[in-house]
Enzyme design. Structure first.
Site, PDB file in Angstrom:
ATOM      1  N   ARG A 186       0.854  -1.201   0.000  1.00  0.00           N
ATOM      2  CA  ARG A 186       0.000   0.000   0.000  1.00  0.00           C
ATOM      3  C   ARG A 186       0.886   1.246   0.000  1.00  0.00           C
ATOM      4  NH1 ARG A 186      -2.771   3.632   4.296  1.00  0.00           N
ATOM      5  NH2 ARG A 186      -1.267   2.622   5.644  1.00  0.00           N
ATOM      6  N   HIS A 199      -2.819  10.646   2.202  1.00  0.00           N
ATOM      7  CA  HIS A 199      -2.075  10.368   3.434  1.00  0.00           C
ATOM      8  C   HIS A 199      -1.407  11.688   3.861  1.00  0.00           C
ATOM      9  CE1 HIS A 199      -0.055   6.915   5.789  1.00  0.00           C
ATOM     10  NE2 HIS A 199       0.343   8.039   6.380  1.00  0.00           N
ATOM     11  N   GLU A 241      -6.085   7.372   8.166  1.00  0.00           N
ATOM     12  CA  GLU A 241      -6.135   7.961   9.512  1.00  0.00           C
ATOM     13  C   GLU A 241      -6.720   9.379   9.523  1.00  0.00           C
ATOM     14  OE1 GLU A 241      -2.334   7.692  11.447  1.00  0.00           O
ATOM     15  OE2 GLU A 241      -2.368   5.508  11.447  1.00  0.00           O
ATOM     16  N   ASN A 261      -5.727   0.608  11.243  1.00  0.00           N
ATOM     17  CA  ASN A 261      -4.375   0.884  11.739  1.00  0.00           C
ATOM     18  C   ASN A 261      -4.407   0.777  13.255  1.00  0.00           C
ATOM     19  OD1 ASN A 261      -3.778   1.465   9.120  1.00  0.00           O
ATOM     20  ND2 ASN A 261      -3.261   3.618   9.455  1.00  0.00           N
ATOM     21  N   TYR A 276      -1.625   0.291  16.679  1.00  0.00           N
ATOM     22  CA  TYR A 276      -0.279   0.091  17.235  1.00  0.00           C
ATOM     23  C   TYR A 276      -0.314  -0.222  18.723  1.00  0.00           C
ATOM     24  CZ  TYR A 276       1.479   2.215  12.914  1.00  0.00           C
ATOM     25  OH  TYR A 276       1.766   2.482  11.600  1.00  0.00           O
ATOM     26  N   GLU A 283      -1.918  -1.013   8.921  1.00  0.00           N
ATOM     27  CA  GLU A 283      -0.676  -0.574   9.570  1.00  0.00           C
ATOM     28  C   GLU A 283      -0.587  -1.223  10.931  1.00  0.00           C
ATOM     29  OE1 GLU A 283       0.192   3.600  10.021  1.00  0.00           O
ATOM     30  OE2 GLU A 283      -0.524   4.067   7.992  1.00  0.00           O
TER      31      GLU A 283
HETATM   32  O1  IFM Z   1       4.176   7.112  10.198  1.00  0.00           O
HETATM   33  C1  IFM Z   1       2.858   7.034  10.628  1.00  0.00           C
HETATM   34  C2  IFM Z   1       1.918   6.925   9.444  1.00  0.00           C
HETATM   35  O2  IFM Z   1       2.084   7.976   8.559  1.00  0.00           O
HETATM   36  C3  IFM Z   1       0.496   6.915   9.914  1.00  0.00           C
HETATM   37  N1  IFM Z   1       0.278   5.922  10.933  1.00  0.00           N
HETATM   38  C4  IFM Z   1       1.226   5.854  12.029  1.00  0.00           C
HETATM   39  C5  IFM Z   1       2.646   5.820  11.505  1.00  0.00           C
HETATM   40  C6  IFM Z   1       3.636   5.771  12.686  1.00  0.00           C
HETATM   41  O3  IFM Z   1       3.472   6.891  13.466  1.00  0.00           O
END
Ligand code: IFM
Length: 469
Positions: A88, A132, A177, A300, A302, A358
């Site tokens: 992507r 983005h 995002e 996404n 984390y 992500e």
């Molecule tokens: O680098 C960023 C990305 O652009 C968007 N999601 C989180 C990543 C890490 O912070």
């Protein structure tokens, strides 16, 4: 050089979306391309923001980044060697439409032809994200996401991209995002365009939602057999400390972070806690325009957030996790169980196929004396998070793919080049690429999954394999 015209055979073979579970990696244009003023590219809000003193760590910019614009062939070869199914990337709106609307920039469009063709030749499925975070500066000059007309400009841009690449690319995301670039860019002033204003934030939220719906329609008209969605963050918002202030702050923060976009896009209404703030910008028919059917949900994720009360316009900000929760080098909590629960919750609420677009970690990677990068922290993180995803799948979540953030170390927004998220180390002084130990680990994971698929296929009927993959 393989061109759009010369690879028609490859195109025929790959013009429909790949089936089966996809293992991929993600990047974004501003973070890797560089070539900021080459071949007619216009300024984006991030070019301008980086030039403002004190905005980005060490004064870093996207001028050169990973020089992917010139080195894309080498980067595609790295992906092929890793065995990725899919990749992507995002299109730089100001590269293809330097002022955001009007005449298209042929050299900019031709760059993405070359990239798409190289990916297809390497048997890697291209996934295009339209936005983005790098809004053309010329559009920001006339209000950017605060100007309702942007929905039309974005739809025209989406149609241009669909018409140009839709013969070879079938997977399109509208936004990456949206909660981050609206909240950080218009609410907190931490990202471009650096605004902190309640009305600006709410206008931006609504106009991004309208633009999403308009782009979905434009893509469906422009691309046969298209498969469309948007990429959203979903992260549980826990309270940093027990007590009513942080609890209320966490609830408020979660509305802006988790619900402000998926809710209207999937359920045709704003979450109750946001409805009053959006009301002044709402016109009849808007909700129907926003809630266009999509084919998948891009996630996404984390970490969870630990939220505390604050005096900012939301009354809420990021707090620290409890001391016993491990963290990555950028300070983000490592809680794989929250990922599993998020996937299950998403499945229950939205009932569409999920692609993890992500997931990954920053780590203080360094070249060792042998010229290698032994990023064990990243391997441990990715193993724990992919295990958590597999648990969610086993419990019924309809997850169809997993993309690591990121392929390459790159420009990490306000942190500049100080945070390395890549599977591949980039020596920014020489632009040399060095696959890290995690790239080998990921490649082994993909190969093992693939051979499991093949060996199962040799013994059981095809329908059963399809149901498994
Ligand atoms: O680098 C960023 C990305 O652009 C968007 N999601 C989180 C990543 C890490 O912070």
């Amino acid at each position: 050089m393989m061109t759009a015209k010369s690879n028609s055979q490859t195109r025929r073979a790959l013009h429909s979306p790949k089936s089966g579970f996809l293992w991929g990696a993600s990047t974004s244009c501003f973070q890797i391309e560089g070539a900021a003023h080459i071949d007619g590219r216009g300024d984006s809000i991030w070019d301008v923001y980086c030039r403002q003193q004190g905005r980005v760590k060490d004064g870093d910019t996207g001028e050169v980044a990973c020089d992917h614009y010139h080195r894309y062939a080498e980067d595609v070869a790295l992906m092929r060697d890793m065995g990725l199914d899919a990749y992507r990337f995002s299109i730089a709106w100001p590269r293809v439409l330097p002022t955001g609307r009007g005449a298209a920039n042929e050299p900019g469009l031709a760059f993405y032809d070359r990239l798409v063709d190289a990916l297809l030749a390497a048997n890697i499925e291209p996934w295009i994200c339209l936005y983005h975070w790098d809004l053309p500066q010329a559009l920001d000059d006339v209000g950017g996401w605060q100007n309702r007309d942007i929905a039309g400009w974005f739809a025209d841009y989406a149609a241009l991209i669909g018409r140009r690449y839709g013969d070879r690319v079938k997977r399109f995301a509208t936004f990456n995002e949206p909660c981050v670039f609206t909240l950080f860019g218009y609410g907190f002033g931490w990202h471009a365009p650096g605004i902190a204003d309640k009305a600006a934030l709410h206008k931006a939220i609504h106009h991004v939602n309208l633009s999403h719906g308009a782009a979905i329609d434009a893509l469906r008209s422009a691309v046969r057999d298209v498969s469309v969605g948007a990429v959203h963050n979903r992260q549980p918002c826990y309270t940093a400390t027990p007590g009513p202030d942080d609890e209320a702050a966490a609830r408020r923060f979660s509305v802006y972070w988790n619900d402000a976009f998926p809710h209207p896009q999937h359920f045709a209404c704003y979450p109750p806690a946001l409805a009053e703030a959006i009301e002044p910008y709402l016109r009849p028919g808007d909700m129907a325009q926003i809630a266009r059917p999509v084919d998948w949900f891009g996630l996404n994720h984390y970490s969870p957030h630990y939220i505390k009360a604050d005096s900012n316009l939301l009354g809420a900000t990021f707090g620290a996790p409890p001391a016993e929760v491990p963290r990555t080098s950028i300070g983000w909590p490592i809680v794989p169980g929250a990922f599993r629960d998020t996937l299950l919750d998403l499945h229950r609420q939205f009932r569409v196929p999920i692609y993890v677009m992500e997931n990954g970690t920053a780590s203080e990677d360094q070249l060792d004396s042998r010229g290698a990068v032994q990023d064990d922290n990243r391997i441990l993180y990715l193993r724990a998070y992919t295990d958590a995803m597999n648990e969610a799948i086993a419990a019924g979540a309809d997850v169809r793919g997993y993309f690591v953030w990121s392929l390459l170390d790159n420009f990490e927004w306000g942190s500049g080049y100080s945070q390395r998220f890549g599977l591949v180390y980039v020596d920014f002084a020489t632009q040399r690429r060095i696959p890290k130990a995690s790239a080998r680990w990921y490649s082994d994971v993909i190969a093992a999954k693939r051979s499991a698929r093949v060996s199962v296929a040799a013994h059981v009927p095809a329908e059963a394999v399809a149901a498994q993959s």
